[in-house]
Structures are given as structure tokens and as C-alpha cells.
Design an enzyme around this catalytic site. Structure first.
Site, PDB file in Angstrom:
ATOM      1  N   SER A  68     -18.510 -11.534 -53.608  1.00 50.97           N
ATOM      2  CA  SER A  68     -17.704 -12.001 -54.743  1.00 50.97           C
ATOM      3  C   SER A  68     -16.560 -12.873 -54.280  1.00 50.97           C
ATOM      4  CB  SER A  68     -17.082 -10.817 -55.483  1.00 50.97           C
ATOM      5  OG  SER A  68     -18.062 -10.013 -56.025  1.00 50.97           O
TER       6      SER A  68
ATOM      7  N   GLU B 215     -24.906 -16.833 -60.282  1.00 53.03           N
ATOM      8  CA  GLU B 215     -24.392 -18.081 -59.727  1.00 53.03           C
ATOM      9  C   GLU B 215     -25.159 -18.357 -58.442  1.00 53.03           C
ATOM     10  OE1 GLU B 215     -19.788 -18.151 -61.224  1.00 53.03           O
ATOM     11  OE2 GLU B 215     -20.308 -16.596 -59.795  1.00 53.03           O
TER      12      GLU B 215
ATOM     13  N   ASN C 291     -15.496 -16.001 -61.852  1.00 54.46           N
ATOM     14  CA  ASN C 291     -14.298 -15.241 -61.470  1.00 54.46           C
ATOM     15  C   ASN C 291     -13.083 -16.144 -61.341  1.00 54.46           C
ATOM     16  OD1 ASN C 291     -15.321 -12.704 -61.550  1.00 54.46           O
ATOM     17  ND2 ASN C 291     -15.903 -12.640 -59.388  1.00 54.46           N
TER      18      ASN C 291
ATOM     19  N   HIS D 182     -24.805 -14.816 -56.658  1.00 59.34           N
ATOM     20  CA  HIS D 182     -23.753 -13.929 -57.163  1.00 59.34           C
ATOM     21  C   HIS D 182     -24.150 -13.406 -58.542  1.00 59.34           C
ATOM     22  CE1 HIS D 182     -19.568 -13.059 -58.778  1.00 59.34           C
ATOM     23  NE2 HIS D 182     -19.738 -12.233 -57.771  1.00 59.34           N
TER      24      HIS D 182
END
Ligand SMILES: NC(=O)c1ccc[n+]([C@@H]2O[C@H](COP(=O)([O-])OP(=O)(O)OC[C@H]3O[C@@H](n4cnc5c(N)ncnc54)[C@H](O)[C@@H]3O)[C@@H](O)[C@H]2O)c1
Length: 686
Positions: A131, A164, A202, A152
């Protein structure tokens, strides 16, 4: 090539078995999803207890699926049987791709990659689910960094479709393209991110959480108000504080710390979040929401998101469209950041973001500055064009609504189609959908809105323009291939039928749901279907709404070819090389469908529905299905199929336009369209 084009490597890789390292929250869910899609998967963790805990969590999720009737016991058992859970890394010796999902610790990850280097085949793709680290850093210690990429996933990875796909500095385009194709084959919704801290989602999600905490810190509102305002404004089920309690305050704190180190104080951990993290306690959600504060709260949450989303696009981390898809699919926001900027008006969005930028003493990103200066909405590219070896693939990119057709999609599809048709360097055109569907029909909300506002003429205009485009596709001198993976419904089948070839994967399915929602197919479905499968089977499909799988579609001649997902690109290239086919005659009806064809041939004629074919169980079931259709829609559809026989296609499709006003003005159309997805419609024949 224009500004929207991307170049992709051709992929024809077959994935047989996959591996997952780390059987924790993410790894076990990823393994479950892979097995649910029919692949064998090797799931590795450190010791027997951890392996068992991972398998137990999969078992629990599957049991929940059985309890909710979305999974049979047999299907759950088959999924479990495809998962080989082990502590032996050597068992990964023959897998085609491994996803690493171990602790978020760079040394641990590097150690795992060193082991994978030793045990896996040289052509195995290695993916990290990190992450917060750069994929390049994870890859740095491996012998073959070319094959290392980022995948991801989002929690819960068996349910949340977003992934992702991250190319690191040394990843080969081929590794990325193969892994991307695999995600689509798994029914995931991939978006492409640069190898940048926090990737796309994120990067703006963490500042959104931080801003919620700062609103509290600044005394703008209490937690209950901030959560309620966010739920209302973003169309989500949980506000930021409740969400942090559920997904883990440590994760939120960790992400903010990492982004803060990478991008500076604007992203850094706010003090109240640090204190809450250190206390080990969840946020208290007590208190009453104060509606009068909603706007103040929302404006600041939006400002943070607008600023960061524009910044990440400036930096080339992701596109505007992928940022929006990330928000909608990964976070389940009603709209993505750029759609929200358009909704707010780009000037006002820029003014909000400027406030935020001023507080942090940073410059407004160019992406937003430019748009505000022009004061026109962001143009969201809903159809993408990829050119590979002279073949242009036009992919409808609205995966979260199964690529439903609306005015913008049709306009962009048309623009890119004509651009490709007129370009001498392009030898063939492919039409595809992104994600797990081809095209699941037309945007129903567009129909409902226009019925309500008594502007059915807009529906007629939309349909007429759509027919023009489909006729142009059909007449194109270059071969046009429909590449169908997943659902093709209504307008989706009609779009595919206008192409010269239809190639499908075994997961494709086809159907005309229109008469079940009070309308009839208007983009050539009543005309091109009989030209492919004959009048009888066309009536069967249109009047019953029966959904058929790829093999059945092949048997009756609705599609030309069915190939496994990984052979789609190859099949498409071969069809393009073959050139445009001559005019086609309907395929002869296979024995399996003869009774159906005979029965439906006679529908609309005198004495129909009253003969020996009714004894055939498929005919009997088709008759039952017809009973639940809207009678006016079914009657018109049947008449259109009869009247179009023998006419040139240009004249035949126009027949569909003649009855549109009439059908969209019926009570049944409104009933059918507005009941979709919520309840069974009740048709009155009016
Ligand atoms: N939890 C999330 O919401 C989320 C979302 C996206 C990505 N991620 C990332 O996914 C990864 C895993 O996160 P998680 O939440 O599943 O963690 P977790 O702690 O639930 O699971 C990690 C698992 O890895 C195992 N493990 C540790 N070292 C290992 C090794 N050397 N060999 C084999 N197994 C080993 C652990 O025993 C544990 O079962 C992290 O990189 C995290 O940043 C997490």
C-alpha cells in the site's frame, strides 16, 4: 494518434495457476477471488496456524455467501478445493503469477521476493500488494525486476472490484499487459497507476480522512455532523470516522505518515489522529448531527479531494477517468472527484481548492487552473482508444455501470470510430468493454428522466443517432470486431451485431431484456438479429428476453467465435487479417433449436401458439417467459421483425424509430423501466 490514445502490449498469455503469499486479511480474500473465478491457487503463509486462519476466514466468507443464497454449497466446496494452502514456498514453483500480500514491511517483502526469485519459473509475474512502498523498491532486490509489478487490491478483495495495476520503473509492458488482462478475466476493474506513493486512490482518500479530523480539530463540527455530512455529500454508507473505526485507525495513521513523508505536511498525520491511534481506542461516534454545518463540512472535504485529485493528475499518477473510477468502484463514492468538480462548476471547484491550497501554502495544480480558466467542465473520456499493431481498440470505460450506453458514450464512441475509420494507418477496429461486462444496455435513467419530463423526443434523437453510428460501423470498409467478455445486453448486443464479427469468451452472455421492461430494442436488435439467426430464433430472443451463454450463441450463429480470454487478442487479429466478410446469410438453425425456431416463426401469424411444438420443453418454457413480458412491447417487436424482413438494413432499422414515441408513452414502459432492479414489474397492457 491523438491525446487519448494509449499503447498496450498484445497479450495472449494463458494463466493456469496463481499464487498468493500471506494468508492474512488481503491474501486470503485475493486467493478466494482467484479460486472463485476457476483458477487453481497456492496460498502460502509462515506456519500452519496462520495458513489455517487464512483458510478459515475464506470458509467463513463462503458460508456467508451460502447463507445469503448467492452461492451453493457445491460451488463453495469447489472454490475451497481449488485453494492449496501451504507453508512451502516450493509449491509456487509452477504458478504463472504470484501476488505478495505479507506485512507492510519492506525488509519482509524483499525477503519474500528473494525467495520467489529462487522458487518460481523465470516467466512467472511477481506482483506486490503493497500500500505504501514503491513497487520499484520492493523489486530492487530481485534478479528479474522486469517481471515485478504492483497489484494493489482493496478490502475486501473478494468483493471490492477495484485493483490498481502499477508499472514499476523496470517492469516490462508485457508483464503489465498480461497482469491487466488477468484482472479483467478475474472480473476485476483495473485502473492504471504510476509507481507513486499511495498510487491513485489512497493519495486522495487519506487527505480526505485527514481533513475530516482537521475539521474536528478546528471546531468546525462534531464527529456526528462530519460523518453525516460526508455520507450525504459523497453518497456513502459510512462517514470518515466510522470508516476509520471499521477499517482500522492504525492503517489510516500509517498511510498518512507514509504520504506525509513522500509529499509533505499537507498529507501528514493530524495530531488528533495520532492521539487516537496511540490511545488504541476507536473514535466515539456519539452526539447529534447539526444539519446547519453540513455545507461548511462538505466544502472543506471537497476542497481537499479536488486539490489532491488534480495534483495527482498533474503528476501523471493516473488519469482523470481512472481517478473517478477509483473513487466510485474502490471507495463506492457516488461520483468521482472530477465528476464532482464538474457538478460544482470548475470555477467554484477551483475556488474551493484554492482555499485549501492557501492554508497549506501550495500552488493550485495546473489541471485545475487550466480548467477553471476555460470554465468548461472536464471532458471525461468514457471511451478509450488503444492502438496495437495498426488495430484500434475502442473500449467503453464505465465498468461500474457495466459500460451502459448514454449520449456521451455514443458521441465519444462515434468520434473515435470515425477517427479510426479515416486513418489509413489503421487496418481494423475492435469494440470492447472495460471490466467484467461488454455493454449491459442503455442507461435506463436517461429513459426515465425523459419520460418524466415528457421529452420522449430526446429518446428518439438518441436512438436515431445511435442507429446512424451502428449503420456507419456496419458499412465501414475496414473490418470491425466486437470483443465480448461478460454481459452483452440490449444495446450491447445491438452494438455487437453491427460489427462484422463477434468474438466472445466463454464468460460472455447475450440477451434482449427490453420487452421485460416495457420497451423494445431500438438500435437494430429487431432487424440485425433475424439477419444472423433467422426470424424464428430472433423472435425467441427478443420476445422472451432469454439470456444465452457464449456456446449457445455460437451454436445458433449469433456470434462467430468463442475463445478463452487469453486468446481474444489473437482471435481479433486473425479476424482483422481476414478482412470484412461478404454479406451474410442467416446460419441454418441447429437441431437443438429447431422446435423453438418453428414455434416462433409462426408468432404473429394466424393459428400461432397452438401446435405440437408446445410439447417441446424449451418451447413451453419460452411461452412461460413470454407471459411475463409487456404485451404492447412484445407485439410491436414481433411486428417489426416481420415488417423488416427483406428490406435493406438502412430502411429496416428506421422502422424501429416509428414506434418509439408510442412505446415510451405507455404506462408499461414507465412501470418496466422504473421497477428495474427493485421489483417485478406489473404490466397492464396500456
Ligand atoms: N488491509 C488492507 O485494507 C489493505 C489494502 C490494500 C493493501 N494492503 C496491503 O496488503 C498487505 C497485507 O496486508 P494485510 O492487511 O492482509 O495484513 P495481515 O497482517 O492481515 O496479513 C499478512 C500475512 O502475511 C503473513 N506473512 C508475513 N510474513 C510472511 C512471510 N515472510 N512469508 C509468508 N507469509 C508471511 C502473515 O503471517 C500474515 O498472515 C500489506 O502490504 C498491506 O499494506 C492492505
Amino acid at each position: 494518434m491523438d491525446g487519448y490514445d494509449t499503447v498496450a502490449a498484445v497479450t495472449d498469455r494463458t494463466f493456469r495457476s496463481l499464487g498468493v503469499v500471506g494468508a492474512g486479511n488481503m491474501g486470503s480474500g485475493i486467493a478466494q477471488k482467484i479460486a472463485a473465478e476457476g483458477f487453481d491457487v497456492v496460498l502460502v503463509d509462515l506456519d500452519d496456524a496462520k495458513v489455517a486462519r487464512g483458510v478459515e476466514s475464506i470458509r467463513r466468507t463462503l458460508a456467508d455467501g451460502i447463507a445469503r443464497n448467492i452461492l451453493t454449497k457445491e460451488a463453495a466446496a469447489a472454490i475451497l478445493a481449488r485453494i492449496h494452502a501451504t507453508t512451502r514456498f516450493e509449491d509456487l514453483a509452477d504458478v504463472d503469477l504470484v501476488v505478495e500480500a505479507v506485512f507492510e514491511n519492506l525488509d519482509v517483502k524483499k525477503d519474500v521476493f528473494a525467495k520467489l526469485d529462487r522458487v518460481c519459473r523465470a516467466d512467472t509475474i511477481l506482483a506486490t500488494n503493497t500500500s505504501s512502498f514503491a513497487v520499484s523498491d520492493v523489486a530492487a532486490g530481485t534478479q528479474l525486476p522486469e517481471r515485478v509489478i504492483g497489484l494493489h487490491y482493496f478490502y475486501h478483495p473478494a468483493k471490492n472490484r477495484l485493483v490498481e495495476v502499477v508499472a514499476a520503473a523496470r517492469s516490462t509492458p508485457r508483464s503489465v499487459a498480461d497482469a491487466w488482462a488477468l484482472q479483467e478475466a478475474l472480473g476485476k476493474t483495473p485502473i492504471r497507476s504510476k509507481d507513486s506513493c499511495g498510487f491513485i486512490v489512497n493519495r486522495f482518500f487519506s487527505p480526505w480522512l485527514n481533513e475530516a479530523v482537521r475539521l474536528l480539530e478546528d471546531g468546525v463540527a462534531n464527529i456526528a455532523t462530519i460523518d453525516a455530512a460526508a455520507k450525504w455529500g459523497f453518497g456513502i454508507g459510512m462517514g470518515p470516522f466510522e470508516l476509520m473505526n471499521v477499517t482500522g485507525i492504525p492503517i489510516a495513521a500509517h498511510t498518512a505518515n507514509t504520504l506525509g513523508r513522500a509529499f509533505g505536511p499537507l498529507y501528514a498525520l493530524p495530531d488528533p489522529l495520532r492521539q487516537q491511534f496511540e490511545s488504541g481506542q476507536p473514535w466515539s461516534l456519539e452526539g447529534d448531527a447539526d444539519v446547519s454545518r453540513y455545507d461548511a463540512v462538505l466544502d472543506r472535504l471537497l476542497a481537499a479531494v479536488f486539490y489532491v485529485a488534480a495534483a495527482l493528475v498533474d503528476e501523471g499518477v493516473g488519469t482523470i477517468e481512472d481517478t473517478d473510477i477509483g473513487a466510485r468502484v474502490g471507495l463506492r463514492w457516488r461520483r468521482g472527484p472530477f465528476e464532482m468538480m464538474n457538478q460544482r462548476g470548475v470555477r467554484e471547484a477551483a475556488a474551493l481548492a484554492s482555499e485549501f491550497a492557501r492554508r497549506w501554502n501550495v500552488r493550485l495544480p495546473d489541471t485545475l487552473l487550466r480548467q477553471a480558466a476555460s470554465n468548461v467542465p472536464f471532458r471525461l473520456q468514457l471511451v478509450t482508444r488503444t492502438i496495437t499493431d495498426g488495430i484500434a481498440t475502442l473500449a467503453i470505460n464505465r465498468p461500474d455501470v457495466m459500460n451502459a450506453l448514454n449520449e456521451d458514450v455514443m458521441e465519444q464512441l462515434g468520434d473515435l470510430f470515425f477517427l479510426s475509420a479515416d486513418d489509413p494507418a489503421i487496418t481494423g477496429i475492435v469494440i470492447a468493454g472495460t471490466g467484467k461486462a461488454f455493454v449491459a444496455g442503455a442507461d435506463i435513467t436517461f429513459f426515465i428522466t425523459n419520460i418524466k419530463s415528457k421529452t420522449v423526443d430526446r429518446i428518439v434523437g438518441f436512438t436515431s443517432a445511435g442507429q446512424d453510428l451502428l449503420l456507419a460501423i456496419e458499412r465501414c470498409r475496414k473490418p470491425v470486431v466486437a470483443r465480448v467478455h461478460g454481459l452483452a445486453l440490449g444495446g450491447g448486443v445491438e452494438l455487437a451485431l453491427a460489427c462484422h464479427y463477434i468474438v466472445a469468451t466463454p464468460k460472455a452472455s447475450f440477451g434482449f431484456p427490453e420487452t421485460g421492461i416495457g420497451i423494445y430494442p431500438g438500435l437494430g436488435g429487431t432487424q440485425r438479429t433475424p439477419r444472423r439467426v433467422g426470424k424464428g430464433l430472433a423472435k425467441w430472443l427478443v420476445l422472451t428476453g432469454q439470456i444465452i451463454g457464449a456456446e449457445e450463441a455460437l451454436a445458433i450463429g449469433l456470434v462467430d467465435l468463442v475463445v478463452p480470454y487469453e486468446q481474444l487478442d489473437k482471435a481479433v487479429r486473425e479476424l482483422v487479417a481476414r478482412g470484412r466478410p461478404d454479406d451474410r446469410e442467416p446460419q441454418s438453425v441447429p437441431a437443438s433449436h429447431r422446435a423453438l425456431a418453428e414455434f416462433f416463426e409462426r408468432i404473429g401469424a394466424e393459428g400461432a401458439g397452438n401446435d405440437a411444438t408446445l410439447a417441446d420443453p424449451r418451447v413451453a418454457s419460452a411461452v412461460r417467459r413470454m407471459g411475463s413480458r409487456a404485451p404492447i412491447a412484445a407485439r410491436i417487436a414481433s411486428e417489426l421483425i416481420d415488417r423488416g424482413t427483406g428490406l435493406p438494413i438502412e430502411d429496416a432499422v428506421r422502422l424501429e424509430l416509428e414506434r418509439l414515441e408510442e412505446i415510451f408513452s405507455t404506462a408499461d414502459a414507465y412501470e418496466g423501466l422504473s421497477s428495474l432492479g427493485t421489483r417485478r414489474p406489473v404490466f397492464k397492457g396500456a
